[in-house]
Design an enzyme around this catalytic site. Structure first.
Site, PDB file in Angstrom:
ATOM      1  N   CYS A  26      26.359  -0.745 -31.260  1.00 25.82           N
ATOM      2  CA  CYS A  26      27.229   0.111 -31.047  1.00 25.82           C
ATOM      3  C   CYS A  26      26.642   1.888 -31.507  1.00 25.82           C
ATOM      4  CB  CYS A  26      28.440  -0.016 -31.965  1.00 25.82           C
ATOM      5  SG  CYS A  26      29.312  -1.394 -31.430  1.00 25.82           S
ATOM      6  N   ALA A  58      28.144  -3.491 -27.841  1.00 24.09           N
ATOM      7  CA  ALA A  58      29.379  -4.328 -27.681  1.00 24.09           C
ATOM      8  C   ALA A  58      30.280  -3.119 -26.551  1.00 24.09           C
ATOM      9  CB  ALA A  58      30.173  -4.630 -29.092  1.00 24.09           C
ATOM     10  N   GLN A 101      26.457  -6.604 -23.828  1.00 26.11           N
ATOM     11  CA  GLN A 101      27.126  -7.369 -24.381  1.00 26.11           C
ATOM     12  C   GLN A 101      28.834  -7.275 -24.181  1.00 26.11           C
ATOM     13  OE1 GLN A 101      27.806  -6.807 -28.810  1.00 26.11           O
ATOM     14  NE2 GLN A 101      26.938  -9.013 -28.954  1.00 26.11           N
ATOM     15  N   TYR A 182      35.085 -10.444 -34.110  1.00 27.08           N
ATOM     16  CA  TYR A 182      35.704  -9.508 -32.974  1.00 27.08           C
ATOM     17  C   TYR A 182      36.641 -10.894 -32.357  1.00 27.08           C
ATOM     18  CZ  TYR A 182      33.241  -5.980 -34.640  1.00 27.08           C
ATOM     19  OH  TYR A 182      32.532  -4.895 -35.104  1.00 27.08           O
ATOM     20  N   LEU A 301      17.859  -9.157 -40.408  1.00 27.04           N
ATOM     21  CA  LEU A 301      16.639  -8.837 -41.516  1.00 27.04           C
ATOM     22  C   LEU A 301      15.448  -9.519 -41.174  1.00 27.04           C
ATOM     23  CD1 LEU A 301      18.547  -8.477 -44.827  1.00 27.04           C
ATOM     24  CD2 LEU A 301      17.541  -6.698 -43.420  1.00 27.04           C
TER      25      LEU A 301
HETATM   26  C1  LIG Z   1      24.038   0.569 -35.645  1.00 30.32           C
HETATM   27  C2  LIG Z   1      24.194  -0.895 -35.501  1.00 30.32           C
HETATM   28  C3  LIG Z   1      25.158  -1.224 -34.367  1.00 30.32           C
HETATM   29  C4  LIG Z   1      25.574  -2.448 -34.151  1.00 30.32           C
HETATM   30  N1  LIG Z   1      26.214  -2.929 -33.199  1.00 30.32           N
HETATM   31  C5  LIG Z   1      26.346  -4.293 -33.058  1.00 30.32           C
HETATM   32  C6  LIG Z   1      27.131  -4.896 -31.717  1.00 30.32           C
HETATM   33  O1  LIG Z   1      27.300  -3.895 -30.741  1.00 30.32           O
HETATM   34  N2  LIG Z   1      27.125  -5.920 -31.358  1.00 30.32           N
HETATM   35  C7  LIG Z   1      26.524  -6.882 -32.176  1.00 30.32           C
HETATM   36  O2  LIG Z   1      26.629  -8.106 -31.988  1.00 30.32           O
HETATM   37  N3  LIG Z   1      26.056  -6.621 -33.218  1.00 30.32           N
HETATM   38  C8  LIG Z   1      25.914  -5.282 -33.588  1.00 30.32           C
HETATM   39  N4  LIG Z   1      25.226  -4.985 -34.778  1.00 30.32           N
HETATM   40  C9  LIG Z   1      24.668  -6.049 -35.329  1.00 30.32           C
HETATM   41  C10 LIG Z   1      23.210  -6.260 -35.099  1.00 30.32           C
HETATM   42  O3  LIG Z   1      23.076  -6.507 -33.754  1.00 30.32           O
HETATM   43  C11 LIG Z   1      22.524  -7.267 -35.723  1.00 30.32           C
HETATM   44  O4  LIG Z   1      23.196  -8.470 -35.710  1.00 30.32           O
HETATM   45  C12 LIG Z   1      22.506  -7.091 -37.335  1.00 30.32           C
HETATM   46  O5  LIG Z   1      22.345  -5.476 -37.744  1.00 30.32           O
HETATM   47  C13 LIG Z   1      21.409  -7.596 -38.193  1.00 30.32           C
HETATM   48  O6  LIG Z   1      20.165  -7.321 -37.636  1.00 30.32           O
HETATM   49  P1  LIG Z   1      19.074  -6.540 -38.475  1.00 30.32           P
HETATM   50  O7  LIG Z   1      18.775  -6.972 -39.689  1.00 30.32           O
HETATM   51  O8  LIG Z   1      17.721  -6.585 -37.540  1.00 30.32           O
HETATM   52  O9  LIG Z   1      19.824  -5.077 -38.145  1.00 30.32           O
HETATM   53  C14 LIG Z   1      25.069  -3.639 -34.928  1.00 30.32           C
HETATM   54  C15 LIG Z   1      24.149  -3.252 -35.994  1.00 30.32           C
HETATM   55  C16 LIG Z   1      23.980  -1.873 -36.386  1.00 30.32           C
HETATM   56  C17 LIG Z   1      22.717  -1.566 -37.327  1.00 30.32           C
END
Ligand SMILES: Cc1cc2nc3c(=O)[nH]c(=O)nc-3n(C[C@H](O)[C@H](O)[C@H](O)COP(=O)(O)O)c2cc1C
Length: 367
Positions: A26, A58, A101, A182, A301
């Protein structure tokens, strides 16, 4: 050195050039659900990363299904026109697979943008939220309206209409958001779903509405294009969704025609105990991949190239999905390729930055 991370992957009808995907993120930068120039630079930039697949954030299938006033939607012609402008732009600069998404925020809707506090909106800017049951997210959050059949039809029809808009844009895939607390994951989780009708109680009942949505979207989303879902491996909370539930749900999604699942978790309750650490959700993906048998991604992560390589080479997941790591380093796949001794295609305009093109002694160092 050969690298599994940089091997192609078939996800249903869609072939990825490597196994690095960019998770939905997002941006809270839309106006009335319509993308702006921010999305042009954000998705344009990420599309040049060398990753194979880019998931658009999303996106609310109805206005009240957005999380914040800044979230994207795909419920109006204006939303569609604005997103098409961005998608066309991405396509003009990159061969990356791009999809959206589709989401409904349920009881987590009507919230402030993260940099405004993340809390529930108050006063005139707030809107009425909906959920499987009339249970607020946490103390201080508004009481959602428990969806009746007419409300559920409206949500399902919103998913279908948004998928039809995505099809007009010729997106490569649609992804149903069924995690992070959600609406779809609220129906799935016993912590948020206390219904006493055929949509609550047993796992079969809790999956019924999410699967109705998946089936309805699959009917309008052609088989030549991939459909996936981001699901929970666990709620990280006592009495919540479990890895066994995730396997059962993934199997059902496969049965209704889903081509992939990305396994995440949490978000249904705010007091969940999430043991965050490198690759903390990998075991859930591994379990789903083994027992449900559809293309499975791991998210959470994953930021080190060797770690990503190990996840796919050992068969714990078919692909990795990166969010924050990709914002921090939008050329992460280029750098991972250097680290792993693999190759990744650069845009021709940038080919002089490819390690092979650097003069001797000026080689890029791997991490
Ligand atoms: C800025 C931001 C926006 C996110 N928006 C969404 C989203 O729109 N849909 C979703 O499924 N997860 C969203 N997430 C979660 C990420 O897709 C991901 O599942 C989560 O950050 C863990 O991955 P990472 O450790 O690589 O950041 C968002 C995460 C961040 C940092």
């Amino acid at each position: 050195m050969s690298s599994k991370l940089f091997e192609p992957l078939a996800i249903g009808p869609m072939t990825l050039t490597n196994r690095i995907t960019i998770a939905a993120m997002c941006q809270y930068s839309a106006i009335d659900g319509s993308m702006t120039d921010w999305h042009l630079q954000h998705l344009g930039n990420l599309s040049l990363s060398g990753a194979a697949m880019l998931v658009i954030e999303a996106t609310g299938v109805t206005p009240e299904g957005r999380i914040t006033h800044g979230c994207t939607g795909l419920y109006s012609d204006a939303n569609e026109t604005a997103m098409k402008r961005v998608v066309d732009f991405v396509r003009s600069v990159s061969p990356i697979r791009i999809g959206v998404q589709l989401s409904h925020a349920g009881r987590k809707a009507s919230a402030e943008r993260p940099w405004e506090g993340r809390g529930p909106l108050n006063g005139e800017s707030a809107w009425e939220t909906v959920a499987p049951s009339a249970i607020p997210l946490a103390p201080g959050w508004p009481m959602p309206v428990a969806l009746n059949r007419a409300g559920m039809d409206r949500v399902r029809d919103g998913f279908v209409a948004s998928a039809q808009r995505a099809l007009r844009m010729e997106l490569d895939f649609v992804e149903l958001h069924s995690t992070h607390g959600y609406l779809i994951s609220e129906f799935l989780s016993p912590l948020a779903n206390k219904r006493t009708d055929e949509y609550g109680g047993s796992l079969e009942n809790r999956m019924r509405f999410p699967l109705e949505i998946a089936r309805a979207v699959r009917e309008v989303w052609p088989r030549q294009r991939a459909m996936g879902s981001k699901i929970s491996g666990t709620d990280f909370a006592e009495g919540g969704w479990t890895p066994d539930d995730a396997v059962a749900y993934a199997r059902e999604l496969k049965r209704v025609g889903c081509d992939y699942v990305t396994v995440s978790g949490g978000g249904v309750v705010l007091d969940a105990k999430v043991p965050t650490g490198p690759g903390y959700q990998v075991p859930y993906a591994e379990r789903v991949r083994r027992d449900a048998g559809l293309a499975t991604g791991s998210v959470g992560l994953i930021s080190d190239p060797h770690q990503a390589e190990e996840i796919v080479a050992s068969g714990k997941a078919d692909y990795v999905s990166l969010a924050r790591g990709m914002l921090f380093d939008p050329r992460w796949p280029w750098h991972a390729a250097v680290t792993l001794g693999a190759d990744v295609k650069y845009p021709p305009q940038y080919e002089r930055a490819h390690p092979k093109a650097w003069p001797p002694g000026r080689q890029v160092k791997s991490s």
